[in-house]
Design an enzyme around this catalytic site. Structure first.
Site, PDB file in Angstrom:
ATOM      1  N   SER A 124      15.745  -6.629   7.906  1.00 50.99           N
ATOM      2  CA  SER A 124      15.160  -7.209   9.240  1.00 50.99           C
ATOM      3  C   SER A 124      15.179  -8.009  10.132  1.00 50.99           C
ATOM      4  O   SER A 124      16.268  -9.149   9.601  1.00 50.99           O
ATOM      5  CB  SER A 124      13.517  -7.886   8.358  1.00 50.99           C
ATOM      6  OG  SER A 124      13.098  -7.817   8.428  1.00 50.99           O
ATOM      7  N   TYR A 148      12.071 -12.371   0.025  1.00 50.60           N
ATOM      8  CA  TYR A 148      11.792 -10.614   0.867  1.00 50.60           C
ATOM      9  C   TYR A 148      12.927 -11.574   1.837  1.00 50.60           C
ATOM     10  O   TYR A 148      13.970 -10.243   2.150  1.00 50.60           O
ATOM     11  CB  TYR A 148      10.504 -10.671   1.787  1.00 50.60           C
ATOM     12  CG  TYR A 148      10.969  -9.407   2.205  1.00 50.60           C
ATOM     13  CD1 TYR A 148      11.115  -8.235   2.443  1.00 50.60           C
ATOM     14  CD2 TYR A 148      10.676  -9.595   4.412  1.00 50.60           C
ATOM     15  CE1 TYR A 148      11.648  -7.107   2.748  1.00 50.60           C
ATOM     16  CE2 TYR A 148      11.067  -8.270   5.044  1.00 50.60           C
ATOM     17  CZ  TYR A 148      11.878  -7.558   4.067  1.00 50.60           C
ATOM     18  OH  TYR A 148      12.042  -5.830   4.934  1.00 50.60           O
ATOM     19  N   LYS A 152      16.665  -9.565   1.910  1.00 56.23           N
ATOM     20  CA  LYS A 152      17.717  -8.642   3.428  1.00 56.23           C
ATOM     21  C   LYS A 152      18.578  -9.223   3.184  1.00 56.23           C
ATOM     22  O   LYS A 152      19.962  -8.811   3.083  1.00 56.23           O
ATOM     23  CB  LYS A 152      16.617  -8.809   3.820  1.00 56.23           C
ATOM     24  CG  LYS A 152      15.756  -7.923   3.900  1.00 56.23           C
ATOM     25  CD  LYS A 152      15.612  -5.883   3.870  1.00 56.23           C
ATOM     26  CE  LYS A 152      14.305  -5.254   3.524  1.00 56.23           C
ATOM     27  NZ  LYS A 152      14.785  -3.798   2.865  1.00 56.23           N
TER      28      LYS A 152
HETATM   29  P1  NAD Z   1       7.621   1.474   2.683  1.00 60.60           P
HETATM   30  O1  NAD Z   1       7.463   0.840   1.349  1.00 60.60           O
HETATM   31  O2  NAD Z   1       6.558   2.700   3.067  1.00 60.60           O
HETATM   32  O3  NAD Z   1       9.094   2.295   2.053  1.00 60.60           O
HETATM   33  C1  NAD Z   1      10.332   2.191   0.909  1.00 60.60           C
HETATM   34  C2  NAD Z   1      10.032   3.950   0.014  1.00 60.60           C
HETATM   35  O4  NAD Z   1      11.338   3.082  -1.053  1.00 60.60           O
HETATM   36  C3  NAD Z   1       8.661   3.860  -0.885  1.00 60.60           C
HETATM   37  O5  NAD Z   1       8.345   4.911  -0.415  1.00 60.60           O
HETATM   38  C4  NAD Z   1       8.526   3.119  -1.951  1.00 60.60           C
HETATM   39  O6  NAD Z   1       8.424   4.197  -2.355  1.00 60.60           O
HETATM   40  C5  NAD Z   1      10.591   3.397  -2.377  1.00 60.60           C
HETATM   41  N1  NAD Z   1      10.946   2.719  -3.124  1.00 60.60           N
HETATM   42  C6  NAD Z   1      10.443   1.892  -3.260  1.00 60.60           C
HETATM   43  N2  NAD Z   1      11.272   0.787  -4.571  1.00 60.60           N
HETATM   44  C7  NAD Z   1      11.761   1.664  -4.480  1.00 60.60           C
HETATM   45  C8  NAD Z   1      12.918   1.408  -6.017  1.00 60.60           C
HETATM   46  N3  NAD Z   1      13.477   1.147  -6.685  1.00 60.60           N
HETATM   47  N4  NAD Z   1      13.712   2.800  -6.320  1.00 60.60           N
HETATM   48  C9  NAD Z   1      13.386   3.887  -5.139  1.00 60.60           C
HETATM   49  N5  NAD Z   1      12.169   4.418  -3.739  1.00 60.60           N
HETATM   50  C10 NAD Z   1      12.272   2.921  -3.909  1.00 60.60           C
HETATM   51  O7  NAD Z   1       8.309   0.273   4.076  1.00 60.60           O
HETATM   52  P2  NAD Z   1       9.034   1.110   5.091  1.00 60.60           P
HETATM   53  O8  NAD Z   1       8.125   0.305   6.048  1.00 60.60           O
HETATM   54  O9  NAD Z   1       9.248   2.244   5.191  1.00 60.60           O
HETATM   55  O10 NAD Z   1      10.654   0.387   4.576  1.00 60.60           O
HETATM   56  C11 NAD Z   1      11.664   0.823   4.637  1.00 60.60           C
HETATM   57  C12 NAD Z   1      12.608  -0.071   5.112  1.00 60.60           C
HETATM   58  O11 NAD Z   1      12.682  -0.783   6.466  1.00 60.60           O
HETATM   59  C13 NAD Z   1      12.395  -1.272   3.448  1.00 60.60           C
HETATM   60  O12 NAD Z   1      13.250  -1.619   3.139  1.00 60.60           O
HETATM   61  C14 NAD Z   1      11.804  -2.607   4.486  1.00 60.60           C
HETATM   62  O13 NAD Z   1      12.292  -3.826   3.738  1.00 60.60           O
HETATM   63  C15 NAD Z   1      12.208  -2.474   5.493  1.00 60.60           C
HETATM   64  N6  NAD Z   1      11.838  -3.182   6.560  1.00 60.60           N
HETATM   65  C16 NAD Z   1       9.909  -3.148   7.410  1.00 60.60           C
HETATM   66  C17 NAD Z   1       9.733  -3.277   8.113  1.00 60.60           C
HETATM   67  C18 NAD Z   1       8.056  -3.124   8.357  1.00 60.60           C
HETATM   68  O14 NAD Z   1       7.371  -3.820   9.119  1.00 60.60           O
HETATM   69  N7  NAD Z   1       7.937  -2.203   7.839  1.00 60.60           N
HETATM   70  C19 NAD Z   1      10.587  -4.359   9.158  1.00 60.60           C
HETATM   71  C20 NAD Z   1      12.120  -4.285   8.836  1.00 60.60           C
HETATM   72  C21 NAD Z   1      12.565  -4.211   7.262  1.00 60.60           C
HETATM   73  N1  UFG Z   2      -2.176 -10.945  12.234  1.00 59.01           N
HETATM   74  C1  UFG Z   2      -3.853 -11.110  12.324  1.00 59.01           C
HETATM   75  N2  UFG Z   2      -4.145 -11.238  11.238  1.00 59.01           N
HETATM   76  C2  UFG Z   2      -3.487 -10.130  10.661  1.00 59.01           C
HETATM   77  C3  UFG Z   2      -2.652  -9.650  10.652  1.00 59.01           C
HETATM   78  C4  UFG Z   2      -0.962 -10.323  11.194  1.00 59.01           C
HETATM   79  O1  UFG Z   2      -3.552 -12.174  13.164  1.00 59.01           O
HETATM   80  O2  UFG Z   2      -4.995  -9.471   9.790  1.00 59.01           O
HETATM   81  C5  UFG Z   2      -0.925 -11.817  13.233  1.00 59.01           C
HETATM   82  C6  UFG Z   2      -0.073 -12.479  12.612  1.00 59.01           C
HETATM   83  O3  UFG Z   2      -0.394 -13.953  12.297  1.00 59.01           O
HETATM   84  C7  UFG Z   2       1.546 -12.068  12.915  1.00 59.01           C
HETATM   85  C8  UFG Z   2       1.291 -10.757  13.963  1.00 59.01           C
HETATM   86  O4  UFG Z   2      -0.540 -10.560  14.200  1.00 59.01           O
HETATM   87  O5  UFG Z   2       1.488 -13.351  14.169  1.00 59.01           O
HETATM   88  C9  UFG Z   2       2.317  -9.925  13.611  1.00 59.01           C
HETATM   89  O6  UFG Z   2       2.602  -9.906  12.178  1.00 59.01           O
HETATM   90  P1  UFG Z   2       2.961  -8.213  11.048  1.00 59.01           P
HETATM   91  O7  UFG Z   2       2.496  -9.149   9.608  1.00 59.01           O
HETATM   92  O8  UFG Z   2       2.227  -7.382  12.364  1.00 59.01           O
HETATM   93  O9  UFG Z   2       3.610  -8.953  11.268  1.00 59.01           O
HETATM   94  P2  UFG Z   2       5.602  -9.810  10.384  1.00 59.01           P
HETATM   95  O10 UFG Z   2       5.974 -10.397  12.137  1.00 59.01           O
HETATM   96  O11 UFG Z   2       4.492 -10.921  10.625  1.00 59.01           O
HETATM   97  O12 UFG Z   2       6.023  -9.351   9.792  1.00 59.01           O
HETATM   98  C10 UFG Z   2       6.589  -7.891   9.710  1.00 59.01           C
HETATM   99  C11 UFG Z   2       6.513  -7.395   8.644  1.00 59.01           C
HETATM  100  C12 UFG Z   2       8.324  -8.290   8.161  1.00 59.01           C
HETATM  101  C13 UFG Z   2       9.407  -8.094   8.813  1.00 59.01           C
HETATM  102  C14 UFG Z   2       8.562  -8.463  10.227  1.00 59.01           C
HETATM  103  C15 UFG Z   2      10.232  -8.212  11.361  1.00 59.01           C
HETATM  104  O13 UFG Z   2       5.879  -7.736   7.630  1.00 59.01           O
HETATM  105  O14 UFG Z   2       8.222  -7.680   6.616  1.00 59.01           O
HETATM  106  O15 UFG Z   2       7.413  -7.772  10.916  1.00 59.01           O
HETATM  107  O16 UFG Z   2       9.968  -8.830  12.452  1.00 59.01           O
HETATM  108  F1  UFG Z   2      10.501  -8.959   8.030  1.00 59.01           F
END
Ligand code: NAD
Ligand code: UFG
Length: 337
Positions: A124, A148, A152
């Site tokens: 991330s 978190y 990572k």
């Molecule tokens: P998500 O929660 O939709 O997907 C994660 C999946 O992993 C889910 O299906 C969950 O059931 C499964 N899971 C969780 N713990 C597990 C375990 N112990 N064993 C087996 N399965 C397990 O999340 P996502 O948004 O698809 O994110 C996927 C990956 O990308 C994650 O590692 C997350 O940290 C990373 N990531 C997400 C974002 C974001 O904003 N969505 C940003 C940066 C990184």
């Molecule tokens: N925001 C609002 N209202 C809300 C939610 C978000 O104003 O209800 C604003 C936040 O303050 C921020 C922007 O929208 O300025 C984006 O917020 P998000 O929560 O959508 O995303 P973040 O950038 O905070 O974080 C996300 C994921 C993290 C990841 C990161 C990577 O949640 O897990 O992006 O860039 F690490």
């Protein structure tokens, strides 16, 4: 290639399955469904008209991993399984380290026993922390500000050390920016279990009438309109980055980090306006103070991914909002619809 996808039923995993299948890869999913539902795989099978082997189990479970490795014999693993709620990570640090770090260790050990030598890891942009300069390139210092983010970064370190010690293995570490949007079919999308933490799913739930108003966190940042700036990336572009990373891993040993973003950023207010255009409704907002832990602006320098993976984002902001609205309006209760 035979690709084991941990967390393949999740938001990014499900979109990646469809892109892998479209490119002719074979996939197998391991998911414990803590944040997903098996309905996702039913839909992926229907959309792709392909068979998908799947196992319900935990990525920390060595015997389950050995069974999956023996049955499927993956040539590569894409490791999505993990926990991602920043706020919850502060309340349950050991749980986050156990799943995100312990899960990665268990997986690498099982890969070693099975002779699997390639892994693509979901990292991330949050590993960078408060920007010293923007856009972030991969050389920007890392200083995550949450449990978190630290989980990572620890997993990244383990993967880098593993690759350095083995010599003939490949670890591709993808630092995602802010994934949004949904599959063009409107059958697969983001389905948060509780109140959404993230901006786009919250806006979508306001638009569909599930929530009254978006709370805008902070209007006094040093940004053009005072609200936070983020590099939003369409989830299908992000999914395609994994396909490109697999090709890269097939030809490169060692560990390599890549930013996966667009190189553009939008403010909260710009996102609201773009969504209003997509759904042709007004999105009520209420102003609140800054959310603890938020930074003013984040933006990727995606040039390394373009040069070395041959990957760049192609979807526009309108694609992101239109696909989110198509998914949310067709599935107002997500996969429970
Ligand atoms: P998500 O929660 O939709 O997907 C994660 C999946 O992993 C889910 O299906 C969950 O059931 C499964 N899971 C969780 N713990 C597990 C375990 N112990 N064993 C087996 N399965 C397990 O999340 P996502 O948004 O698809 O994110 C996927 C990956 O990308 C994650 O590692 C997350 O940290 C990373 N990531 C997400 C974002 C974001 O904003 N969505 C940003 C940066 C990184
Ligand atoms: N925001 C609002 N209202 C809300 C939610 C978000 O104003 O209800 C604003 C936040 O303050 C921020 C922007 O929208 O300025 C984006 O917020 P998000 O929560 O959508 O995303 P973040 O950038 O905070 O974080 C996300 C994921 C993290 C990841 C990161 C990577 O949640 O897990 O992006 O860039 F690490």
């Amino acid at each position: 290639m035979r690709v084991l996808v941990t967390g393949g039923a999740g938001y990014i995993g499900s979109h990646t399955l469809l892109e892998l299948l479209a490119q002719g890869h074979e996939v197998c999913v391991l998911d414990n469904y803590t944040n997903a539902t098996p309905e996702v795989l039913t839909r992926v099978r229907t959309l792709s008209n392909r068979t998908i082997l799947d196992y319900t189990g935990d990525v920390r479970d060595a015997s389950m991993l050995d069974k999956v490795m023996q049955d499927f014999m993956p040539e590569a693993v894409i490791h999505f399984a993990g926990l991602k709620a920043v706020g919850e990570s502060t309340e349950k640090p050991l749980y986050y380290y156990d799943v995100n770090v312990g899960g990665t260790l268990a997986l690498l050990r099982a890969m070693g026993r099975a002779g699997c030598r390639r892994i693509i890891f979901s990292s991330s942009a949050t590993v960078y922390g408060e920007p010293i300069y923007l856009p972030y390139d991969e050389a920007h210092p890392t200083a995550p500000t949450s449990v978190y983010g630290r989980s990572k970064l620890m997993a990244e370190g383990i993967l880098s050390d593993w690759a350095a010690a083995q010599g003939d293995v490949s670890a591709v570490l993808l630092r995602y920016f802010n994934p949004v949007g949904a599959h063009a079919s409107a059958q697969i999308g983001e389905d948060p279990k509780d109140v959404p933490n993230n901006l786009m799913p919250y806006i979508a739930q306001v638009a569909v009438g599930k929530r009254e108003a978006l709370t805008v966190f902070g209007d006094d940042y040093e940004t053009p309109d005072g609200t936070g700036l983020r590099d939003y990336i369409h989830v299908v572009d992000l999914a395609r980055a994994h396909v490109a990373a697999l090709d890269y891993a097939a030809n490169h040993a060692g560990a390599r980090h890549f930013n996966i973003g667009t190189g553009q950023s939008y403010s909260v207010r710009e996102m609201v306006r773009a969504f209003e255009k997509a759904c042709n409704r007004s999105i009520p907002t209420q102003q609140a103070g800054r959310r603890a832990g938020d930074i003013a602006a984040m933006q990727a320098d995606p040039r390394r991914a373009a040069a070395e993976l041959g990957w760049s984002a192609t979807h526009t902001l309108d694609d992101m909002t239109a696909s989110t609205w198509a998914w949310q309006s067709a599935n107002p209760h997500g996969y429970d619809t």
